[in-house]
Design a protein around this motif. Structure first.
Motif, short mmCIF file in Angstrom:
data_model
loop_
_atom_site.label_atom_id
_atom_site.label_comp_id
_atom_site.label_asym_id
_atom_site.label_seq_id
_atom_site.Cartn_x
_atom_site.Cartn_y
_atom_site.Cartn_z
N PHE A 26 33.80 11.89 -9.04
CA PHE A 26 34.55 10.91 -8.24
C PHE A 26 33.60 10.27 -7.41
O PHE A 26 33.70 8.94 -6.88
CB PHE A 26 35.74 11.59 -7.82
N SER A 32 39.18 6.47 -10.82
CA SER A 32 40.60 6.68 -10.33
C SER A 32 40.89 7.86 -11.24
O SER A 32 41.58 8.84 -10.51
CB SER A 32 41.57 5.53 -10.81
N ARG A 35 39.24 10.87 -9.31
CA ARG A 35 39.98 10.84 -7.99
C ARG A 35 41.24 11.58 -8.21
O ARG A 35 41.54 12.67 -7.80
CB ARG A 35 40.13 9.51 -7.49
N LYS A 36 42.10 11.34 -9.28
CA LYS A 36 43.12 12.11 -9.53
C LYS A 36 43.02 13.51 -9.79
O LYS A 36 43.67 14.45 -9.52
CB LYS A 36 43.93 11.66 -10.51
N ARG A 81 40.99 11.42 -17.80
CA ARG A 81 39.75 11.02 -16.99
C ARG A 81 39.20 10.09 -17.88
O ARG A 81 39.32 9.90 -19.06
CB ARG A 81 38.87 12.45 -16.85
#
Length: 110
Positions: A26, A32, A35-36, A81
């Motif tokens: 990330f 994103s 990030r999650k 992802r």
């Protein structure tokens, strides 16, 4: 301390490694999905640590602790992802080596 505590400790090490790898990807790409995965990795690592402590500190709840570690490993892999690798080798994927975002934008896409 039984050998099952060592198994749980290894599971915690794997969950922590996967979390740090997602965090590195990330940081380098800004995607994103990673990030999650990095945010959720904190929770999954905490869940795995709870499972390790239950496994190593009690004799009656060993399988509950191992189940928590296994649940953390399962949930870690369920996060969606983006695909960041194309034709990299195993070692690069293992350590999370990816191109930085600014490097990816200058590269020509087919």
């Amino acid at each position: 301390m039984s050998y099952l505590a060592y198994v749980a400790g290894f599971g915690v090490a794997v969950v922590t490694f996967l979390w740090l790898r997602d965090l590195r990807i990330f940081y380098r790409t800004g995607l994103s999905g990673y990030r999650k995965a990095a945010y959720r990795g904190v929770l999954y690592t905490a869940l795995a640590l709870l499972g390790y402590f239950i496994t190593s500190l009690t004799e009656d709840w060993v399988f509950l602790g191992l189940g928590l570690v296994l649940a953390a490993l399962y949930l870690q892999g369920r996060v969606e992802r983006e695909r960041v690798w194309r034709n990299e080798g195993t070692i690069q994927r293992f350590f999370g080596s990816v191109e930085r975002t600014k490097d990816m934008s200058s590269r020509k896409r087919p």
